[in-house]
Write a protein that holds these residues in place. Sequence first.
Motif, PDB file in Angstrom:
ATOM      1  N   PHE A  16      28.136  63.666   6.555  1.00 46.06           N
ATOM      2  CA  PHE A  16      29.555  63.838   6.848  1.00 46.06           C
ATOM      3  C   PHE A  16      29.693  64.768   8.050  1.00 46.06           C
ATOM      4  CE2 PHE A  16      29.303  62.928   2.305  1.00 46.06           C
ATOM      5  CZ  PHE A  16      30.263  61.929   2.159  1.00 46.06           C
ATOM      6  N   ALA A  17      30.900  64.877   8.561  1.00 48.78           N
ATOM      7  CA  ALA A  17      31.193  65.778   9.690  1.00 48.78           C
ATOM      8  C   ALA A  17      30.261  65.488  10.862  1.00 48.78           C
ATOM      9  CB  ALA A  17      31.091  67.239   9.261  1.00 48.78           C
ATOM     10  N   HIS A  18      30.169  64.187  11.220  1.00 42.91           N
ATOM     11  CA  HIS A  18      29.348  63.741  12.361  1.00 42.91           C
ATOM     12  C   HIS A  18      27.892  64.190  12.235  1.00 42.91           C
ATOM     13  CE1 HIS A  18      33.081  62.532  14.288  1.00 42.91           C
ATOM     14  NE2 HIS A  18      33.569  63.737  14.068  1.00 42.91           N
ATOM     15  N   GLY A  19      27.384  64.150  11.017  1.00 47.18           N
ATOM     16  CA  GLY A  19      25.979  64.471  10.793  1.00 47.18           C
ATOM     17  C   GLY A  19      25.692  65.917  10.469  1.00 47.18           C
ATOM     18  N   ALA A  20      26.718  66.771  10.513  1.00 41.78           N
ATOM     19  CA  ALA A  20      26.493  68.201  10.266  1.00 41.78           C
ATOM     20  C   ALA A  20      26.224  68.498   8.797  1.00 41.78           C
ATOM     21  CB  ALA A  20      27.698  69.010  10.748  1.00 41.78           C
ATOM     22  N   VAL A  21      26.763  67.662   7.900  1.00 39.21           N
ATOM     23  CA  VAL A  21      26.578  67.862   6.470  1.00 39.21           C
ATOM     24  C   VAL A  21      25.783  66.689   5.906  1.00 39.21           C
ATOM     25  CG1 VAL A  21      27.706  68.102   4.227  1.00 39.21           C
ATOM     26  CG2 VAL A  21      28.752  69.126   6.269  1.00 39.21           C
ATOM     27  N   ARG A  22      24.635  66.992   5.298  1.00 35.82           N
ATOM     28  CA  ARG A  22      23.784  65.952   4.710  1.00 35.82           C
ATOM     29  C   ARG A  22      23.945  65.986   3.187  1.00 35.82           C
ATOM     30  NH1 ARG A  22      20.616  63.761   8.553  1.00 35.82           N
ATOM     31  NH2 ARG A  22      19.406  62.638   6.980  1.00 35.82           N
ATOM     32  N   ALA A  23      24.865  65.179   2.691  1.00 33.22           N
ATOM     33  CA  ALA A  23      25.136  65.153   1.246  1.00 33.22           C
ATOM     34  C   ALA A  23      23.985  64.520   0.476  1.00 33.22           C
ATOM     35  CB  ALA A  23      26.428  64.398   0.969  1.00 33.22           C
ATOM     36  N   VAL A  24      23.378  63.490   1.055  1.00 32.69           N
ATOM     37  CA  VAL A  24      22.186  62.844   0.502  1.00 32.69           C
ATOM     38  C   VAL A  24      21.177  62.744   1.633  1.00 32.69           C
ATOM     39  CG1 VAL A  24      21.251  60.803  -0.630  1.00 32.69           C
ATOM     40  CG2 VAL A  24      23.590  61.528  -1.134  1.00 32.69           C
ATOM     41  N   ASP A  25      19.950  63.200   1.365  1.00 33.05           N
ATOM     42  CA  ASP A  25      18.996  63.378   2.460  1.00 33.05           C
ATOM     43  C   ASP A  25      17.677  62.645   2.188  1.00 33.05           C
ATOM     44  OD1 ASP A  25      17.692  64.258   4.698  1.00 33.05           O
ATOM     45  OD2 ASP A  25      17.741  66.386   4.185  1.00 33.05           O
ATOM     46  N   GLN A  26      17.628  61.374   2.573  1.00 33.35           N
ATOM     47  CA  GLN A  26      16.399  60.571   2.550  1.00 33.35           C
ATOM     48  C   GLN A  26      15.741  60.545   1.161  1.00 33.35           C
ATOM     49  OE1 GLN A  26      14.363  62.566   5.895  1.00 33.35           O
ATOM     50  NE2 GLN A  26      14.652  60.690   7.061  1.00 33.35           N
ATOM     51  N   ILE A  27      16.472  60.069   0.173  1.00 30.48           N
ATOM     52  CA  ILE A  27      15.916  60.037  -1.190  1.00 30.48           C
ATOM     53  C   ILE A  27      15.419  58.641  -1.545  1.00 30.48           C
ATOM     54  CG2 ILE A  27      17.465  61.901  -1.898  1.00 30.48           C
ATOM     55  CD1 ILE A  27      18.961  59.818  -3.615  1.00 30.48           C
ATOM     56  N   ASP A  28      14.421  58.588  -2.418  1.00 30.46           N
ATOM     57  CA  ASP A  28      13.872  57.356  -2.979  1.00 30.46           C
ATOM     58  C   ASP A  28      13.959  57.441  -4.500  1.00 30.46           C
ATOM     59  OD1 ASP A  28      12.937  56.129  -0.499  1.00 30.46           O
ATOM     60  OD2 ASP A  28      11.405  57.683  -0.479  1.00 30.46           O
ATOM     61  N   LEU A  29      14.305  56.322  -5.127  1.00 32.98           N
ATOM     62  CA  LEU A  29      14.427  56.317  -6.586  1.00 32.98           C
ATOM     63  C   LEU A  29      14.351  54.894  -7.109  1.00 32.98           C
ATOM     64  CD1 LEU A  29      15.139  57.715  -9.318  1.00 32.98           C
ATOM     65  CD2 LEU A  29      17.553  57.384  -8.724  1.00 32.98           C
ATOM     66  N   ASP A  30      13.588  54.692  -8.194  1.00 37.02           N
ATOM     67  CA  ASP A  30      13.552  53.424  -8.921  1.00 37.02           C
ATOM     68  C   ASP A  30      14.030  53.670 -10.346  1.00 37.02           C
ATOM     69  OD1 ASP A  30      12.498  52.133  -6.732  1.00 37.02           O
ATOM     70  OD2 ASP A  30      10.466  51.947  -7.537  1.00 37.02           O
ATOM     71  N   VAL A  31      14.737  52.694 -10.911  1.00 46.22           N
ATOM     72  CA  VAL A  31      15.112  52.718 -12.322  1.00 46.22           C
ATOM     73  C   VAL A  31      14.637  51.415 -12.943  1.00 46.22           C
ATOM     74  CG1 VAL A  31      16.977  52.879 -14.006  1.00 46.22           C
ATOM     75  CG2 VAL A  31      17.117  54.178 -11.868  1.00 46.22           C
ATOM     76  N   GLN A  32      13.822  51.529 -13.983  1.00 40.61           N
ATOM     77  CA  GLN A  32      13.195  50.370 -14.599  1.00 40.61           C
ATOM     78  C   GLN A  32      14.103  49.748 -15.667  1.00 40.61           C
ATOM     79  OE1 GLN A  32      10.357  49.297 -13.361  1.00 40.61           O
ATOM     80  NE2 GLN A  32      10.135  51.077 -12.004  1.00 40.61           N
ATOM     81  N   PRO A  33      13.861  48.507 -16.058  1.00 38.46           N
ATOM     82  CA  PRO A  33      14.619  47.894 -17.155  1.00 38.46           C
ATOM     83  C   PRO A  33      14.518  48.731 -18.430  1.00 38.46           C
ATOM     84  CG  PRO A  33      13.316  46.231 -16.016  1.00 38.46           C
ATOM     85  CD  PRO A  33      12.875  47.565 -15.474  1.00 38.46           C
ATOM     86  N   GLY A  34      15.643  48.967 -19.081  1.00 41.35           N
ATOM     87  CA  GLY A  34      15.656  49.721 -20.325  1.00 41.35           C
ATOM     88  C   GLY A  34      15.509  51.218 -20.163  1.00 41.35           C
ATOM     89  N   GLU A  35      15.504  51.706 -18.941  1.00 40.51           N
ATOM     90  CA  GLU A  35      15.288  53.132 -18.690  1.00 40.51           C
ATOM     91  C   GLU A  35      16.618  53.815 -18.392  1.00 40.51           C
ATOM     92  OE1 GLU A  35      12.254  55.825 -16.002  1.00 40.51           O
ATOM     93  OE2 GLU A  35      13.257  54.156 -15.001  1.00 40.51           O
ATOM     94  N   ILE A  36      16.778  55.039 -18.915  1.00 40.52           N
ATOM     95  CA  ILE A  36      17.930  55.845 -18.556  1.00 40.52           C
ATOM     96  C   ILE A  36      17.444  57.065 -17.773  1.00 40.52           C
ATOM     97  CG2 ILE A  36      17.951  57.025 -20.814  1.00 40.52           C
ATOM     98  CD1 ILE A  36      21.050  57.171 -20.438  1.00 40.52           C
ATOM     99  N   VAL A  37      17.978  57.205 -16.570  1.00 42.54           N
ATOM    100  CA  VAL A  37      17.588  58.279 -15.657  1.00 42.54           C
ATOM    101  C   VAL A  37      18.800  59.163 -15.408  1.00 42.54           C
ATOM    102  CG1 VAL A  37      16.791  58.842 -13.335  1.00 42.54           C
ATOM    103  CG2 VAL A  37      15.813  56.881 -14.549  1.00 42.54           C
ATOM    104  N   SER A  38      18.646  60.454 -15.634  1.00 47.04           N
ATOM    105  CA  SER A  38      19.722  61.395 -15.353  1.00 47.04           C
ATOM    106  C   SER A  38      19.466  62.079 -14.015  1.00 47.04           C
ATOM    107  CB  SER A  38      19.838  62.451 -16.453  1.00 47.04           C
ATOM    108  OG  SER A  38      20.419  61.910 -17.611  1.00 47.04           O
TER     109      SER A  38
END
Length: 359
Positions: A16-38
Amino acid sequence: MEQNPVLEIRNLSRTFAHGAVRAVDQIDLDVQPGEIVSILGPSGCGKTTTMRIIAGLDLPTAGEVRILGKNVAGKPPHQRNVGLVFQSLAIFPHMSVKQNVAFGLRMQGLARNLIEAKVAKALELVQLSPEKFAGRRPSELSGGQLQRVALARTLVTEPALVLFDEPMAALDRRLRDYMAVELRSIQKQLGLAAVYVTHDQETASMMSDRVIIMNAGKILQAGTPEEIYETPNSKFVSDFLGDTNTLRIERVLEQKDGKSLVQTNAGVTIRVANSGDIGEGAFVIFRPEQTIVYPADPGGAFEGEVVSSQFRSGLHRWQIVLRGGNKLIAQSTENRLASSAGDTVWVTIDPGKARIVRQ
Protein backbone atom coordinates in the motif's frame (compact mmCIF):
# COMPACT_ATOMS: atom_id res chain seq x y z
CA MET A 1 -1.24 -41.59 -2.50
CA GLU A 2 -0.29 -37.95 -2.04
CA GLN A 3 -3.06 -35.45 -2.74
CA ASN A 4 -2.68 -32.07 -4.37
CA PRO A 5 -3.16 -28.99 -2.17
CA VAL A 6 -6.57 -27.33 -2.22
CA LEU A 7 -4.91 -23.93 -1.76
CA GLU A 8 -1.51 -22.89 -3.07
CA ILE A 9 -0.02 -19.46 -2.40
CA ARG A 10 3.24 -18.56 -4.11
CA ASN A 11 5.37 -15.45 -3.50
CA LEU A 12 2.30 -13.45 -2.49
CA SER A 13 2.74 -9.74 -1.74
CA ARG A 14 0.43 -6.81 -1.13
CA THR A 15 1.73 -3.28 -0.76
CA PHE A 16 0.00 0.00 0.00
CA ALA A 17 1.01 3.67 -0.16
CA HIS A 18 2.89 3.18 -3.47
CA GLY A 19 4.95 0.35 -2.03
CA ALA A 20 5.87 2.03 1.25
CA VAL A 21 3.75 -0.38 3.31
CA ARG A 22 4.17 -4.13 2.80
CA ALA A 23 1.08 -5.71 4.34
CA VAL A 24 1.96 -9.13 2.88
CA ASP A 25 5.58 -9.79 2.00
CA GLN A 26 6.40 -12.69 -0.35
CA ILE A 27 4.66 -15.53 1.51
CA ASP A 28 4.18 -19.15 0.43
CA LEU A 29 1.51 -21.45 1.84
CA ASP A 30 -0.22 -24.74 0.96
CA VAL A 31 -3.40 -26.11 2.54
CA GLN A 32 -4.09 -29.80 2.03
CA PRO A 33 -7.49 -31.54 1.69
CA GLY A 34 -9.09 -31.97 5.11
CA GLU A 35 -6.56 -29.69 6.78
CA ILE A 36 -7.35 -26.66 8.92
CA VAL A 37 -4.61 -24.03 9.05
CA SER A 38 -4.76 -21.05 11.39
CA ILE A 39 -2.97 -17.82 10.50
CA LEU A 40 -2.08 -16.19 13.78
CA GLY A 41 -0.55 -12.83 14.54
CA PRO A 42 -1.05 -9.39 16.09
CA SER A 43 -3.18 -6.67 14.54
CA GLY A 44 -1.57 -5.38 11.36
CA CYS A 45 0.55 -8.50 10.78
CA GLY A 46 -1.01 -9.21 7.34
CA LYS A 47 -3.27 -12.15 8.18
CA THR A 48 -6.57 -10.50 7.22
CA THR A 49 -5.09 -9.06 4.02
CA THR A 50 -3.90 -12.55 3.10
CA MET A 51 -7.38 -13.97 3.66
CA ARG A 52 -9.00 -11.17 1.62
CA ILE A 53 -6.68 -11.92 -1.29
CA ILE A 54 -7.50 -15.63 -1.15
CA ALA A 55 -11.22 -14.78 -1.11
CA GLY A 56 -10.98 -12.36 -4.01
CA LEU A 57 -11.88 -9.33 -1.90
CA ASP A 58 -8.48 -7.73 -2.50
CA LEU A 59 -5.90 -7.92 -5.26
CA PRO A 60 -2.27 -8.95 -4.73
CA THR A 61 0.57 -6.70 -5.82
CA ALA A 62 2.55 -9.79 -6.83
CA GLY A 63 2.35 -13.55 -6.56
CA GLU A 64 -0.22 -16.22 -7.27
CA VAL A 65 -3.20 -17.90 -5.59
CA ARG A 66 -4.32 -21.30 -6.87
CA ILE A 67 -7.45 -23.16 -5.73
CA LEU A 68 -7.77 -26.81 -6.80
CA GLY A 69 -4.80 -26.24 -9.07
CA LYS A 70 -6.30 -23.26 -10.94
CA ASN A 71 -4.99 -19.72 -10.84
CA VAL A 72 -7.86 -17.56 -9.56
CA ALA A 73 -6.34 -14.21 -10.56
CA GLY A 74 -9.10 -11.83 -11.63
CA LYS A 75 -11.93 -14.12 -10.50
CA PRO A 76 -14.58 -12.59 -8.20
CA PRO A 77 -15.35 -14.29 -4.85
CA HIS A 78 -18.41 -16.19 -6.09
CA GLN A 79 -16.36 -17.89 -8.82
CA ARG A 80 -13.57 -19.17 -6.55
CA ASN A 81 -15.35 -22.11 -4.88
CA VAL A 82 -14.58 -20.53 -1.51
CA GLY A 83 -16.86 -20.17 1.52
CA LEU A 84 -16.52 -17.21 3.88
CA VAL A 85 -17.45 -16.89 7.55
CA PHE A 86 -16.85 -13.37 8.86
CA GLN A 87 -16.49 -11.94 12.36
CA SER A 88 -19.73 -9.99 11.84
CA LEU A 89 -21.40 -13.24 10.61
CA ALA A 90 -23.41 -11.07 8.14
CA ILE A 91 -26.71 -12.76 9.00
CA PHE A 92 -29.68 -11.05 7.29
CA PRO A 93 -31.92 -9.90 10.18
CA HIS A 94 -35.10 -9.73 8.06
CA MET A 95 -34.77 -13.35 6.90
CA SER A 96 -35.53 -16.58 8.74
CA VAL A 97 -32.83 -19.12 9.52
CA LYS A 98 -33.95 -21.19 6.54
CA GLN A 99 -33.86 -18.19 4.20
CA ASN A 100 -30.40 -17.18 5.42
CA VAL A 101 -28.97 -20.65 4.86
CA ALA A 102 -30.67 -20.94 1.44
CA PHE A 103 -29.45 -17.56 0.19
CA GLY A 104 -26.35 -18.79 -1.65
CA LEU A 105 -28.23 -21.68 -3.22
CA ARG A 106 -30.94 -19.35 -4.51
CA MET A 107 -28.24 -17.18 -6.08
CA GLN A 108 -27.01 -20.32 -7.86
CA GLY A 109 -30.49 -20.87 -9.29
CA LEU A 110 -31.03 -24.34 -7.81
CA ALA A 111 -34.48 -25.93 -7.89
CA ARG A 112 -36.66 -25.33 -4.82
CA ASN A 113 -36.88 -28.98 -3.75
CA LEU A 114 -33.10 -29.35 -3.96
CA ILE A 115 -32.63 -26.19 -1.89
CA GLU A 116 -35.02 -27.51 0.75
CA ALA A 117 -33.09 -30.78 1.04
CA LYS A 118 -29.67 -29.12 1.19
CA VAL A 119 -30.77 -26.55 3.80
CA ALA A 120 -32.25 -29.25 6.04
CA LYS A 121 -29.05 -31.31 5.77
CA ALA A 122 -26.86 -28.29 6.57
CA LEU A 123 -28.92 -27.36 9.64
CA GLU A 124 -28.77 -30.93 10.90
CA LEU A 125 -25.00 -30.89 10.40
CA VAL A 126 -24.57 -27.87 12.68
CA GLN A 127 -27.02 -29.34 15.21
CA LEU A 128 -29.88 -26.91 14.57
CA SER A 129 -33.01 -29.00 14.10
CA PRO A 130 -34.85 -27.77 10.96
CA GLU A 131 -38.20 -28.38 12.63
CA LYS A 132 -37.24 -26.17 15.57
CA PHE A 133 -35.01 -23.50 14.04
CA ALA A 134 -35.78 -23.10 10.31
CA GLY A 135 -38.55 -20.56 10.84
CA ARG A 136 -36.84 -18.50 13.55
CA ARG A 137 -35.52 -14.99 13.04
CA PRO A 138 -31.90 -14.11 13.95
CA SER A 139 -33.16 -11.96 16.84
CA GLU A 140 -34.54 -15.12 18.45
CA LEU A 141 -31.18 -16.91 18.48
CA SER A 142 -28.25 -16.97 20.91
CA GLY A 143 -24.71 -16.05 19.88
CA GLY A 144 -23.72 -19.69 19.49
CA GLN A 145 -26.82 -20.43 17.40
CA LEU A 146 -26.09 -17.46 15.11
CA GLN A 147 -22.58 -18.85 14.69
CA ARG A 148 -24.05 -22.17 13.55
CA VAL A 149 -26.39 -20.46 11.08
CA ALA A 150 -23.43 -18.63 9.51
CA LEU A 151 -21.53 -21.91 9.29
CA ALA A 152 -24.51 -23.75 7.76
CA ARG A 153 -24.96 -20.99 5.16
CA THR A 154 -21.32 -21.42 4.15
CA LEU A 155 -21.24 -25.22 4.14
CA VAL A 156 -24.51 -25.65 2.21
CA THR A 157 -22.82 -24.45 -1.01
CA GLU A 158 -20.18 -27.20 -0.66
CA PRO A 159 -17.09 -25.01 -1.13
CA ALA A 160 -13.64 -26.49 -1.78
CA LEU A 161 -12.10 -24.13 0.78
CA VAL A 162 -13.62 -22.36 3.79
CA LEU A 163 -12.14 -19.11 5.14
CA PHE A 164 -12.88 -18.04 8.71
CA ASP A 165 -12.11 -14.45 9.71
CA GLU A 166 -12.28 -14.20 13.53
CA PRO A 167 -15.84 -15.62 13.50
CA MET A 168 -15.87 -16.34 17.24
CA ALA A 169 -14.34 -13.11 18.51
CA ALA A 170 -17.64 -11.88 19.99
CA LEU A 171 -18.32 -15.10 21.95
CA ASP A 172 -17.36 -15.59 25.58
CA ARG A 173 -14.42 -17.91 26.26
CA ARG A 174 -16.45 -20.95 27.29
CA LEU A 175 -18.70 -20.79 24.21
CA ARG A 176 -15.70 -20.03 21.98
CA ASP A 177 -13.90 -23.14 23.19
CA TYR A 178 -17.02 -25.26 22.67
CA MET A 179 -17.59 -23.88 19.17
CA ALA A 180 -13.94 -24.44 18.26
CA VAL A 181 -14.31 -28.15 19.05
CA GLU A 182 -17.60 -28.33 17.14
CA LEU A 183 -16.23 -26.51 14.12
CA ARG A 184 -13.19 -28.79 13.93
CA SER A 185 -15.43 -31.85 14.24
CA ILE A 186 -17.67 -30.69 11.36
CA GLN A 187 -14.67 -29.71 9.23
CA LYS A 188 -13.08 -33.14 9.71
CA GLN A 189 -16.37 -34.92 9.08
CA LEU A 190 -16.71 -33.20 5.70
CA GLY A 191 -13.01 -33.35 4.85
CA LEU A 192 -12.90 -29.63 4.09
CA ALA A 193 -9.78 -27.56 3.67
CA ALA A 194 -10.01 -24.49 5.88
CA VAL A 195 -8.05 -21.35 6.74
CA TYR A 196 -8.80 -19.74 10.09
CA VAL A 197 -7.56 -16.18 10.67
CA THR A 198 -7.30 -15.09 14.30
CA HIS A 199 -5.25 -13.38 17.00
CA ASP A 200 -6.57 -15.86 19.60
CA GLN A 201 -3.74 -18.26 20.42
CA GLU A 202 -5.83 -20.69 22.46
CA THR A 203 -8.52 -21.13 19.80
CA ALA A 204 -5.89 -21.56 17.08
CA SER A 205 -4.07 -24.20 19.11
CA MET A 206 -7.28 -26.12 19.89
CA MET A 207 -8.61 -26.46 16.38
CA SER A 208 -5.67 -26.37 13.96
CA ASP A 209 -3.61 -29.02 12.23
CA ARG A 210 -1.02 -26.34 11.54
CA VAL A 211 -0.44 -22.83 12.84
CA ILE A 212 1.18 -20.06 10.79
CA ILE A 213 2.68 -17.20 12.82
CA MET A 214 2.84 -13.90 10.92
CA ASN A 215 4.31 -10.52 11.73
CA ALA A 216 5.03 -7.48 9.56
CA GLY A 217 3.67 -9.30 6.51
CA LYS A 218 5.99 -12.29 6.79
CA ILE A 219 5.54 -15.88 7.93
CA LEU A 220 7.87 -16.33 10.90
CA GLN A 221 7.16 -20.00 11.63
CA ALA A 222 4.80 -22.75 10.51
CA GLY A 223 4.12 -26.07 12.20
CA THR A 224 1.75 -28.01 14.40
CA PRO A 225 0.54 -26.18 17.53
CA GLU A 226 2.73 -28.49 19.62
CA GLU A 227 5.85 -27.84 17.51
CA ILE A 228 5.51 -24.08 17.68
CA TYR A 229 4.71 -24.06 21.39
CA GLU A 230 7.55 -26.42 22.32
CA THR A 231 10.19 -25.25 19.82
CA PRO A 232 9.59 -21.61 18.82
CA ASN A 233 12.24 -20.20 16.51
CA SER A 234 12.25 -16.66 17.96
CA LYS A 235 11.39 -14.70 21.06
CA PHE A 236 8.46 -13.11 19.21
CA VAL A 237 6.91 -16.48 18.34
CA SER A 238 7.48 -17.77 21.86
CA ASP A 239 5.86 -14.71 23.45
CA PHE A 240 2.92 -14.77 21.06
CA LEU A 241 1.96 -18.40 21.62
CA GLY A 242 1.51 -18.41 25.38
CA ASP A 243 3.24 -17.19 28.53
CA THR A 244 7.03 -17.41 28.38
CA ASN A 245 9.81 -16.86 30.87
CA THR A 246 12.72 -15.06 29.26
CA LEU A 247 16.27 -14.51 30.51
CA ARG A 248 18.91 -12.73 28.41
CA ILE A 249 22.15 -14.64 27.83
CA GLU A 250 25.26 -12.80 28.96
CA ARG A 251 27.85 -15.41 28.12
CA VAL A 252 28.31 -19.03 27.10
CA LEU A 253 30.20 -21.11 29.63
CA GLU A 254 30.25 -24.44 27.80
CA GLN A 255 29.01 -26.14 24.63
CA LYS A 256 29.08 -29.93 24.52
CA ASP A 257 27.03 -32.76 22.98
CA GLY A 258 24.51 -30.39 21.43
CA LYS A 259 23.86 -28.58 24.70
CA SER A 260 24.99 -25.26 26.12
CA LEU A 261 25.65 -24.02 29.62
CA VAL A 262 24.92 -20.28 29.69
CA GLN A 263 25.00 -17.51 32.23
CA THR A 264 21.98 -15.21 32.18
CA ASN A 265 21.31 -11.65 33.26
CA ALA A 266 19.50 -13.09 36.29
CA GLY A 267 22.90 -14.18 37.62
CA VAL A 268 22.09 -17.88 37.24
CA THR A 269 23.48 -20.55 34.94
CA ILE A 270 21.16 -22.75 32.89
CA ARG A 271 21.81 -25.79 30.71
CA VAL A 272 19.78 -25.62 27.49
CA ALA A 273 18.80 -28.24 24.95
CA ASN A 274 19.86 -26.53 21.71
CA SER A 275 23.32 -25.25 20.95
CA GLY A 276 25.10 -23.73 17.96
CA ASP A 277 26.11 -20.12 17.24
CA ILE A 278 24.42 -18.18 20.04
CA GLY A 279 25.89 -14.72 19.46
CA GLU A 280 24.56 -11.44 20.83
CA GLY A 281 20.91 -10.75 21.53
CA ALA A 282 20.06 -14.33 22.46
CA PHE A 283 17.67 -15.42 25.19
CA VAL A 284 16.88 -18.50 27.25
CA ILE A 285 13.15 -19.23 27.18
CA PHE A 286 11.03 -21.73 29.13
CA ARG A 287 7.30 -22.06 29.78
CA PRO A 288 5.59 -21.62 33.19
CA GLU A 289 4.76 -25.33 33.39
CA GLN A 290 8.46 -26.10 32.84
CA THR A 291 9.39 -23.96 35.85
CA ILE A 292 9.59 -26.01 39.05
CA VAL A 293 9.31 -24.25 42.41
CA TYR A 294 10.40 -25.61 45.79
CA PRO A 295 9.84 -24.30 49.33
CA ALA A 296 13.41 -25.34 50.23
CA ASP A 297 16.61 -25.50 48.21
CA PRO A 298 16.85 -28.96 46.55
CA GLY A 299 20.39 -28.18 45.39
CA GLY A 300 21.30 -26.44 42.15
CA ALA A 301 18.23 -24.16 42.26
CA PHE A 302 18.15 -20.37 42.13
CA GLU A 303 16.55 -18.25 44.80
CA GLY A 304 13.53 -16.01 44.40
CA GLU A 305 10.67 -14.33 46.22
CA VAL A 306 6.96 -15.00 45.73
CA VAL A 307 5.11 -11.93 44.48
CA SER A 308 1.66 -13.51 44.10
CA SER A 309 -0.07 -16.88 44.16
CA GLN A 310 -3.18 -17.59 42.08
CA PHE A 311 -5.51 -20.47 41.28
CA ARG A 312 -7.06 -20.45 37.79
CA SER A 313 -8.95 -23.18 35.95
CA GLY A 314 -7.28 -26.07 37.77
CA LEU A 315 -3.81 -24.51 37.71
CA HIS A 316 -1.79 -23.01 40.53
CA ARG A 317 0.28 -20.05 39.30
CA TRP A 318 3.04 -18.18 41.07
CA GLN A 319 4.78 -14.95 40.12
CA ILE A 320 8.32 -14.98 41.39
CA VAL A 321 11.06 -12.36 41.39
CA LEU A 322 14.62 -13.67 41.27
CA ARG A 323 17.31 -12.02 43.33
CA GLY A 324 18.56 -10.21 40.22
CA GLY A 325 15.14 -8.63 39.65
CA ASN A 326 13.92 -10.88 36.83
CA LYS A 327 10.29 -12.00 37.03
CA LEU A 328 9.16 -15.56 36.33
CA ILE A 329 5.81 -17.32 36.13
CA ALA A 330 5.48 -20.91 37.32
CA GLN A 331 2.39 -23.08 37.14
CA SER A 332 1.37 -26.59 38.12
CA THR A 333 -1.73 -28.70 38.66
CA GLU A 334 -0.31 -29.44 42.11
CA ASN A 335 -0.13 -26.90 44.90
CA ARG A 336 3.41 -27.59 46.05
CA LEU A 337 3.73 -24.28 47.88
CA ALA A 338 1.96 -22.91 50.90
CA SER A 339 3.83 -19.68 50.31
CA SER A 340 2.46 -16.18 50.41
CA ALA A 341 3.82 -12.91 49.04
CA GLY A 342 7.27 -12.18 50.42
CA ASP A 343 8.24 -15.81 51.06
CA THR A 344 11.52 -17.18 49.71
CA VAL A 345 11.39 -20.08 47.23
CA TRP A 346 13.85 -21.91 44.95
CA VAL A 347 13.38 -22.43 41.23
CA THR A 348 14.68 -24.98 38.74
CA ILE A 349 13.78 -25.70 35.12
CA ASP A 350 12.54 -29.03 33.81
CA PRO A 351 15.71 -30.60 32.34
CA GLY A 352 15.99 -30.25 28.57
CA LYS A 353 13.07 -27.83 28.26
CA ALA A 354 14.90 -24.49 28.23
CA ARG A 355 15.76 -23.28 24.74
CA ILE A 356 17.83 -20.56 23.12
CA VAL A 357 16.11 -18.13 20.76
CA ARG A 358 16.86 -14.76 19.25
CA GLN A 359 14.65 -11.71 19.13
